[in-house]
Design an enzyme around this catalytic site. Structure first.
Site, mmCIF file in Angstrom:
data_model
loop_
_atom_site.group_PDB
_atom_site.id
_atom_site.type_symbol
_atom_site.label_atom_id
_atom_site.label_comp_id
_atom_site.label_asym_id
_atom_site.label_seq_id
_atom_site.Cartn_x
_atom_site.Cartn_y
_atom_site.Cartn_z
ATOM 1 N N GLY A 70 0.789 -1.209 0.000
ATOM 2 C CA GLY A 70 0.000 0.000 0.000
ATOM 3 C C GLY A 70 0.830 1.271 0.000
ATOM 4 N N ILE A 81 0.601 5.650 1.446
ATOM 5 C CA ILE A 81 0.683 6.365 2.723
ATOM 6 C C ILE A 81 -0.658 6.311 3.454
ATOM 7 C CG2 ILE A 81 0.068 8.609 1.697
ATOM 8 C CD1 ILE A 81 2.094 9.879 3.696
ATOM 9 N N THR A 82 -0.593 6.167 4.770
ATOM 10 C CA THR A 82 -1.792 6.266 5.594
ATOM 11 C C THR A 82 -1.436 6.955 6.902
ATOM 12 O OG1 THR A 82 -3.777 5.088 6.333
ATOM 13 C CG2 THR A 82 -1.657 4.063 6.843
ATOM 14 N N TYR A 83 -2.461 7.242 7.679
ATOM 15 C CA TYR A 83 -2.285 7.937 8.952
ATOM 16 C C TYR A 83 -2.868 7.095 10.073
ATOM 17 C CZ TYR A 83 -3.268 11.240 12.748
ATOM 18 O OH TYR A 83 -3.345 11.842 13.973
ATOM 19 N N VAL A 96 -4.982 -3.840 10.129
ATOM 20 C CA VAL A 96 -6.173 -3.088 9.750
ATOM 21 C C VAL A 96 -6.382 -1.928 10.723
ATOM 22 C CG1 VAL A 96 -7.625 -4.667 11.101
ATOM 23 C CG2 VAL A 96 -8.658 -3.286 9.290
ATOM 24 N N CYS A 138 -3.859 6.615 1.098
ATOM 25 C CA CYS A 138 -3.671 5.385 0.322
ATOM 26 C C CYS A 138 -3.335 5.699 -1.132
ATOM 27 C CB CYS A 138 -4.898 4.482 0.423
ATOM 28 S SG CYS A 138 -5.341 4.088 2.122
#
Length: 227
Positions: free
Chosen positions: A74, A76-78, A163, A180
């Protein structure tokens, strides 16, 4: 192979980088007899990058939120306070009541667990083809992302990462990235959808639903680990 019950560990609030290191260390050390584990955690603010993620999706150069490179899939996420994060240290090749799992089945079951938990709070979630995670299924916020997935599956079938489900967060940091990797993707949480739910309740509900759908043995209890 071991059929010992999976262990759910509640790590409480924990920094991302030592948790990431612990996941890798656990997976490095596990044997065919090591019980699967699910780790519940709440992180301080952090951006994480998947393998091959484009740092151009971090839109603000002035944020003081740390950015951590990881080895999950995946973009980038926070992660931040008010978000359920569950990491899944599982051996997909292990025989379970429903048989061995393949990576695509694994993702599908994780997504279904999120959908099922949201339904208990009268929220409708859905999948979107080609975009892992769960999105609001209808109404004015249709298509807004409420849960994200990021996994690592090693060649031996052992997994880590997991998750995240947004419960009651400061959503502003999502606006400083292309979540994402999708420009303009709106990110939402349960509170913004009108659901006030204690984080601990949603943590336990999602962990139990994952245990159920992934058909690992029912754990006797949740182990809380002090930081």
């Amino acid at each position: 192979m071991s059929t010992a019950p999976a262990l759910i560990r509640n790590l409480g609030q924990a920094d991302y980088e030592p948790t990431f290191a612990a996941m890798r260390a656990f997976t490095d050390a596990r044997t065919p007899d090591t019980p699967d584990e699910l780790w519940i955690v709440e992180h301080p603010p952090v951006y994480t990058l998947g393998l091959g993620a484009d740092r151009g999706h971090l839109l603000s150069a002035t944020t003081d939120i740390p950015v951590v490179q990881t080895d999950r899939g995946g973009e980038i996420t926070y992660h931040g306070p008010g978000q359920v994060v569950i990491y899944l240290m599982m051996d997909l090749r292990r025989n379970k009541p429903g048989g061995k799992l393949y990576a695509r089945q694994f993702v599908n079951k994780i997504e279904q667990a999120i959908i099922n938990v949201l339904e208990t709070y009268h929220l409708a979630g859905e999948r979107i083809d080609g975009a892992p995670g769960i999105y609001i299924a209808g109404g004015p916020k249709k298509g807004a992302k409420i849960a994200a997935l990021g996994l690592k599956v090693r060649g031996n079938g052992c997994t880590y990462h997991g998750v995240s489900l947004n419960v009651g967060m400061d959503l502003a940091p999502f606006s400083w990235i292309n979540p994402c990797g999708y420009s303009g993707l709106e990110t939402i949480d349960m509170r913004s959808m009108g659901v006030e739910a204690p984080l601990a309740d949603v943590q336990l509900a999602l962990a139990n639903e994952l245990v159920k759908l992934l058909q690992v043995a029912e754990p006797a209890e949740v182990t809380t680990v002090s930081n």
